[in-house]
Design a protein around this motif. Structure first.
Motif, PDB file in Angstrom:
ATOM      1  N   HIS A 267       0.830  -1.204   0.000  1.00 54.70           N
ATOM      2  CA  HIS A 267       0.000   0.000   0.000  1.00 54.70           C
ATOM      3  C   HIS A 267       0.866   1.256   0.000  1.00 54.70           C
ATOM      4  O   HIS A 267       0.607   2.199  -0.771  1.00 54.70           O
ATOM      5  CB  HIS A 267      -0.913  -0.008   1.232  1.00 54.70           C
ATOM      6  N   ASN A 275      -2.340   1.411  -7.305  1.00 57.28           N
ATOM      7  CA  ASN A 275      -3.218   0.910  -6.253  1.00 57.28           C
ATOM      8  C   ASN A 275      -4.693   1.099  -6.591  1.00 57.28           C
ATOM      9  O   ASN A 275      -5.524   0.232  -6.302  1.00 57.28           O
ATOM     10  CB  ASN A 275      -2.889   1.604  -4.929  1.00 57.28           C
ATOM     11  N   ARG A 279      -7.369  -1.951  -6.976  1.00 53.52           N
ATOM     12  CA  ARG A 279      -8.619  -2.016  -6.216  1.00 53.52           C
ATOM     13  C   ARG A 279      -9.830  -2.137  -7.140  1.00 53.52           C
ATOM     14  O   ARG A 279     -10.772  -2.882  -6.850  1.00 53.52           O
ATOM     15  CB  ARG A 279      -8.760  -0.760  -5.345  1.00 53.52           C
ATOM     16  N   SER A 288     -12.416  -6.384  -1.743  1.00 50.75           N
ATOM     17  CA  SER A 288     -12.171  -4.996  -1.346  1.00 50.75           C
ATOM     18  C   SER A 288     -10.788  -4.903  -0.723  1.00 50.75           C
ATOM     19  O   SER A 288     -10.511  -5.554   0.291  1.00 50.75           O
ATOM     20  CB  SER A 288     -13.240  -4.538  -0.345  1.00 50.75           C
ATOM     21  N   ILE A 289      -9.903  -4.101  -1.344  1.00 44.10           N
ATOM     22  CA  ILE A 289      -8.521  -3.988  -0.880  1.00 44.10           C
ATOM     23  C   ILE A 289      -8.346  -2.705  -0.070  1.00 44.10           C
ATOM     24  O   ILE A 289      -8.768  -1.627  -0.478  1.00 44.10           O
ATOM     25  CB  ILE A 289      -7.535  -3.963  -2.067  1.00 44.10           C
ATOM     26  N   SER A 290      -7.707  -2.834   1.074  1.00 46.86           N
ATOM     27  CA  SER A 290      -7.291  -1.672   1.854  1.00 46.86           C
ATOM     28  C   SER A 290      -5.934  -1.994   2.460  1.00 46.86           C
ATOM     29  O   SER A 290      -5.423  -3.117   2.318  1.00 46.86           O
ATOM     30  CB  SER A 290      -8.284  -1.354   2.966  1.00 46.86           C
ATOM     31  N   VAL A 294      -7.303  -7.741   2.427  1.00 46.56           N
ATOM     32  CA  VAL A 294      -8.193  -7.928   1.279  1.00 46.56           C
ATOM     33  C   VAL A 294      -9.439  -8.658   1.782  1.00 46.56           C
ATOM     34  O   VAL A 294      -9.362  -9.792   2.258  1.00 46.56           O
ATOM     35  CB  VAL A 294      -7.516  -8.752   0.160  1.00 46.56           C
TER      36      VAL A 294
END
Length: 574
Positions: A267, A275, A279, A288-290, A294
């Protein structure tokens, strides 16, 4: 970076700026070239030095640096004590401030600026614009209507407020690597890595990001804020901190849980565009990626990992090297398993652009340069001193020295190279008979960048003795933009004439830039990654050049000097 904290000492950039300004003003006054060169060499060295040169000068140790003598050391002490070099104060009073700005305009070098100032009495930018509009400049020998038009156009353009220049990768990379190394030695540290744009090897950066895991995050963070080069702590918490170093660099540390290290490192390495695309692709597949993992939207399960490799594999991609993370096709290629195997620093077998004391701006002898290159694991070094320093029998004398050194160095080969200047009319400043005797010939633009640069480069490539074009666009990052080169025509002619192009690894050049180097590679042009070193220390610059080549998607096979010298001579047809 390793100097002790000294809040009142001027930074290296400030010292270098004063030395450069003094050289500019003295050149306007017609001072001898050797004095100007001494100040500019010293300024370049000051910018390259990691510790505070002002601190060394106060201790009488700055003169131990190559290129800084007792006189310049004294001038640095004057900056510390009085804020400005005394000679600079005196000479600034003699030269109108705007006249120095004349030299920043296209086509106006110091000699022309001095002529306009002294013979026409023009001392301000407004007066210069008026003189050009009134066609008064053409009354001076060598000046014409085209120059007047360029000046009027340049001074009529509404200028944006100057933006603060972003520091060079060549400054940030060794600094952040030093911090990473120090943090790794702390007992609480588990994993530590650079992140952000420097990890992606972008040519400039805003701040320097470090990601770590630790058994005691608060201890590692506290240790980071108390390192001796820290001048200011801008922010501090138990697991993150921001500090400003005594040379003005901003460092951000974030200590994360071990199981999230891969997610956070990916990240904070970025880029933002990479990024976002990652996403968006994940959303289409119900993910959902943060930075915290994931998440499978349907099941609610969250994938966390300590490994970037595992993260990309989980998302269905090949591992994407940091240098490629710019959303320039890497996701599609990684999805299909088509990412190239990028060139590595260890792949380089030699360096094809370097300078010695035979050039006035070289700091080390041929023997010292060769020994340093050999210690780097190279099998050859091309010594390509500037042609204008090799006149009046000096070229022959250098050949004799290289022959003797080659006897001494055994299997390591010192190549008899030369860097020739491409003149304004496209001719070279060395005759063909002389060039034919050299092992390796680099031709470069050094002056008159606005005068038909493409045609001049094409003419140089048509010369059968020219092997490589050096720093093609002649840019200096933060100081001079690139010449307007028609890259398509250059690549086409390079293939037709079997001429190579260079990725010049000097920190303020990195020329070809990444996008251009990628286009050259895709066109089939072979590129060398060269240091253009003027000292033994600068032989390390290819670390930056390899980063540039990797950002350009280049493989081992696309880089010329991953080959042995006998292999290169076959490509040269010799």
């Amino acid at each position: 970076m390793i100097a002790s904290m000294a809040k009142t000492l001027p930074r290296n950039a400030d010292v270098a700026e004063q030395l450069e300004l003094l050289a500019d003003i003295l050149e306007l006054e017609g001072e001898a070239a050797y004095r100007l060169l001494a100040y500019r060499r010293a300024a370049a060295l000051v910018r390259e030095t990691s510790g505070l040169v002002a601190e060394l000068a106060l201790g009488g140790k700055a003169k131990d640096l190559p290129g800084i003598g007792k006189t310049i050391e004294g001038k640095i002490v004057e900056i510390v004590n009085d804020g400005e070099i005394h000679a600079l104060t005196r000479h600034k009073a003699l030269v109108p401030p705007d006249v120095v700005q004349f030299t920043r305009l296209p086509g106006l070098g110091p000699k022309t600026a001095r002529k306009i100032w002294q013979e026409l009495g023009v001392t301000t930018l407004a007066d210069l614009k008026q003189a050009a509009s009134d066609e008064r400049l053409r009354t001076l020998p060598g000046l014409g209507a085209k120059l007047e038009e360029r000046i009027v156009q340049e001074l009529s353009t509404k200028r944006k407020p100057a933006e603060e220049a972003r520091p060079l990768l060549g400054v940030g990379l060794p600094a952040v690597q030093a911090v990473v190394s120090v943090l790794r030695e702390h007992p609480a540290a588990l994993e530590v890595s650079e992140a952000g744009s420097v990890r992606r090897r972008k040519e400039t950066f805003h701040d320097l990001d470090v990601i770590a895991t630790a058994t005691e995050p608060a201890e590692l963070t506290e240790y980071f804020t108390k390192l001796r080069w820290v001048e200011k702590v801008a922010a501090r918490g138990e697991s993150k901190a921001t500090v400003i170093s005594n040379d003005g660099l901003r460092f951000d540390l974030r200590v994360v849980p071990s199981g999230l290290y891969g997610n956070l490192l990916q990240h904070f390495t970025g880029s933002k565009h990479h990024n976002v695309a990652l996403r968006e692709d994940a959303v289409r597949r119900g993910l959902s990626i943060s930075e915290n993992g994931v998440k499978d939207v349907e099941s609610g399960e969250i994938f966390k990992t300590g490994s970037e490799e595992e993260l990309y594999e989980f998302l269905g991609y090949q591992y994407i090297p940091p240098e490629l993370r710019e959303n320039l096709g890497e996701l599609e290629a990684a999805r299909d398993g088509r990412l190239p195997e990028l060139v590595e620093l260890s792949d380089l077998r030699g360096d094809l652009h370097s300078h010695s004391t035979w050039s006035a701006d070289g700091k080390n002898t041929i023997e010292e340069m060769a020994q340093a290159a050999k210690e780097r694991g190279y099998s050859y070094l091309a010594v390509t001193d500037h042609s204008h320093y090799l006149r009046e029998g000096r070229l022959e004398a250098q050949e004799t020295e290289i022959d003797a050194l080659n006897e001494q160095f055994g299997r390591f080969r010192i190549l008899k190279g030369i860097e020739v200047n491409i003149r304004a009319d496209g001719s070279l400043d060395v005759d063909d008979e002389t060039l034919a005797r050299r092992d390796w010939v680099v031709a470069s633009l050094h002056t008159a960048f606005e005068r038909s640069p493409t045609e001049r480069v094409l003419a140089a490539m048509d010369n059968p003795n020219v092997d490589c074009i050096g720093h093609l666009t002649a840019r200096k990052i933060n100081r001079r933009g690139p010449a307007e080169i028609d890259l398509g025509r250059v690549f086409e002619r390079a293939l037709a004439t079997k001429t190579f192009l260079e990725i010049n690894s000097q920190p303020d050049r990195l020329d070809l830039r990444d996008a251009h180097a990628r286009a050259a590679g895709e066109a089939g042009v072979l590129l060398s990654i060269s240091s253009d070193a003027h000292s033994t220390k600068a032989l390390a610059y290819p670390d930056l050049g390899v980063g540039q080549a990797r950002r350009a998607w280049l493989t081992n096979a696309q880089v010329l000097n991953t080959r042995t010298w006998p292999q290169i001579t076959k490509l040269l047809g010799r």
